[in-house]
Every structure is written in C-alpha cells, then in structure tokens.
Design a protein around this motif. Structure first.
Motif, PDB file in Angstrom:
ATOM      1  N   THR A  91      55.536 -64.949 -72.846  1.00 10.13           N
ATOM      2  CA  THR A  91      55.239 -66.162 -72.102  1.00 10.13           C
ATOM      3  C   THR A  91      53.744 -66.164 -71.828  1.00 10.13           C
ATOM      4  O   THR A  91      53.188 -65.168 -71.365  1.00 10.13           O
ATOM      5  N   MET A  92      53.095 -67.282 -72.147  1.00  6.11           N
ATOM      6  CA  MET A  92      51.627 -67.330 -72.158  1.00  6.11           C
ATOM      7  C   MET A  92      51.120 -68.564 -71.421  1.00  6.11           C
ATOM      8  O   MET A  92      51.698 -69.647 -71.530  1.00  6.11           O
ATOM      9  N   SER A  93      50.032 -68.381 -70.693  1.00  3.38           N
ATOM     10  CA  SER A  93      49.374 -69.505 -70.034  1.00  3.38           C
ATOM     11  C   SER A  93      48.629 -70.353 -71.067  1.00  3.38           C
ATOM     12  O   SER A  93      48.390 -69.913 -72.198  1.00  3.38           O
ATOM     13  N   LEU A  94      48.233 -71.550 -70.669  1.00  6.52           N
ATOM     14  CA  LEU A  94      47.498 -72.426 -71.577  1.00  6.52           C
ATOM     15  C   LEU A  94      46.180 -71.818 -72.025  1.00  6.52           C
ATOM     16  O   LEU A  94      45.678 -72.151 -73.099  1.00  6.52           O
ATOM     17  N   LEU A 114      49.038 -63.486 -70.870  1.00  6.95           N
ATOM     18  CA  LEU A 114      50.426 -63.165 -70.577  1.00  6.95           C
ATOM     19  C   LEU A 114      50.570 -62.440 -69.246  1.00  6.95           C
ATOM     20  O   LEU A 114      51.679 -62.168 -68.791  1.00  6.95           O
ATOM     21  N   ALA A 115      49.450 -62.136 -68.618  1.00  8.55           N
ATOM     22  CA  ALA A 115      49.410 -61.625 -67.243  1.00  8.55           C
ATOM     23  C   ALA A 115      48.022 -61.925 -66.694  1.00  8.55           C
ATOM     24  O   ALA A 115      47.040 -61.881 -67.434  1.00  8.55           O
ATOM     25  N   ASN A 140      58.039 -55.749 -77.034  1.00  5.05           N
ATOM     26  CA  ASN A 140      57.663 -56.390 -75.783  1.00  5.05           C
ATOM     27  C   ASN A 140      56.428 -55.709 -75.211  1.00  5.05           C
ATOM     28  O   ASN A 140      56.414 -54.494 -75.041  1.00  5.05           O
ATOM     29  N   GLY A 141      55.412 -56.504 -74.924  1.00  7.40           N
ATOM     30  CA  GLY A 141      54.177 -55.983 -74.343  1.00  7.40           C
ATOM     31  C   GLY A 141      53.017 -56.131 -75.303  1.00  7.40           C
ATOM     32  O   GLY A 141      53.151 -55.882 -76.510  1.00  7.40           O
ATOM     33  N   LEU A 149      47.938 -61.402 -75.531  1.00  7.32           N
ATOM     34  CA  LEU A 149      49.080 -60.855 -76.270  1.00  7.32           C
ATOM     35  C   LEU A 149      48.690 -59.683 -77.148  1.00  7.32           C
ATOM     36  O   LEU A 149      49.352 -58.658 -77.139  1.00  7.32           O
ATOM     37  N   PHE A 150      47.612 -59.804 -77.898  1.00  6.02           N
ATOM     38  CA  PHE A 150      47.257 -58.737 -78.831  1.00  6.02           C
ATOM     39  C   PHE A 150      46.055 -57.915 -78.367  1.00  6.02           C
ATOM     40  O   PHE A 150      45.581 -57.048 -79.090  1.00  6.02           O
TER      41      PHE A 150
END
Length: 198
Positions: free
Chosen positions: A9-12, A16-17, A134-135, A166-167
């Motif tokens: 889940t990702m912000s615009l 992801l955090a 995940n992660g 994410l990456f």
C-alpha cells in the motif's frame, strides 16, 4: 509453479511508510472501509472489511498464495502477528540471526543464508501456489536477484512527504515493468499490477 510477487500500500508520493514507521493509519484505511469481510488468521489483526471491487481482486490473490517471505524487521515490528500471519500461510523470515526462542514450525521458518535460499524455501512451501514477498527491503533484494515476477501497488489518496519506498535504494535502477496488467478501483484505493520484465 507459482509466481513470486510483491506489493505494498503506497501513498501518492510513493511511500509505504512515513518517517519512523508512521502513517499506517492513513495508508491502511481501505482495510476497513467496505462491506466484504476477509478473515484474518492472526489473533492480533482483525479481518479486512473492504469494498466488493477490492475483495474481488484481493481474495483470489490471498487464496492463491502458498507462502509469505518477510524480513526480520517486519517480523519484529508486527510481533510475529501474534503467532500466525493474517493470510494463514507459513511465513519464511529472512534474518541474520534466528530468534533464540522460536523453532521452525508451520507458522514461521527462519532462513539465514540470503535471499536466494529464502525464496527457494518459500517456493518449496508454496508448492504450485504463489510466494508473496512483503516489505520493501525484501522486495528490493528479490528484484535485484532477478527472483521477482509481479509487483502490486495499492495506491491510496494520501501524501506522507517522506519515508520508506517499496524498493528502497535499488542498485540497478532504473527498472521498467510491463503493464499495468490490472487496474481495479476500490473504495479509497486503486489496485495496480505490473509484470517484471525478464
């Protein structure tokens, strides 16, 4: 043979955090804004209650996942999901040092030999089903090692300003993907799926 997939889940603005593991309350609002319940196997994580459109995508993906691969950071941060991951599959934990008080069992298997060994173990456990990674750190290592097949993004309408991507610090950037192969509009979330170009 199943696929190796990752997602977040990702912000615009691509996080992801947020800073210091913040922002999850905003990122995961879509987990509870619908009418369709997806059960959780974790005693610490309530069932998802998501929109019908999200459930039509997420439920089959969960059903077709045979094992999960996470890093030690996520395992510790979630307190091992209370003993069982919500997806109700065995979780492979890649770590430099396994927990002293935790033997391998049907809930958690610990691998210390690197990302290739962790993915191989997860594939063995998954059988014909998919392995979900995940992660962000695990996703980065899988992508760099050529072990990743698909990427999912759950894009939510929030801007966090900074945080974890994410990456992370991908060594071999830029990387292009095919797709999106799937676009689903849920409530408060847009689901996107991409194939990794091999």
């Amino acid at each position: 043979m199943g696929k190796v997939t990752t997602g977040a889940t990702m912000s615009l603005d691509g996080y992801l955090a947020g800073p210091e593991e913040s922002g999850f309350d905003l990122l995961f609002q879509w987990y509870g804004n619908g009418d369709v319940e997806i059960p959780s196997a974790s005693p610490d994580v309530p069932p998802l209650r998501i929109s019908a459109a999200s459930a039509a995508l997420v439920k089959p993906e969960w059903d077709n996942t045979g094992a999960l691969l996470v890093g030690r950071h996520l395992y510790d941060m979630t307190k091992a999901w209370g003993g069982r991951h919500p997806m109700n599959v065995t979780t492979v934990v890649l770590t430099h040092r396994r927990p002293d008080d935790r033997p391998d069992d049907e809930n958690f298997v610990f691998v210390t030999d690197g990302i290739e060994a962790a993915v191989a173990k997860a594939k063995e456990l998954a059988g014909d089903k998919n392995v979900a990674v995940n992660g962000g750190e695990m996703a980065r290592q899988c992508l760099e090692a050529g072990l990743l097949d698909e990427v999912g993004v759950e894009l939510v309408p929030v801007v966090l300003g900074s945080g974890k991507t994410l990456f992370g610090n991908l060594a071999a950037a830029p990387v292009q993907f095919d797709g999106p192969t799937v676009v689903v509009e849920g409530t408060g979330v847009t689901h996107l799926r991409y194939r990794v170009k091999k």
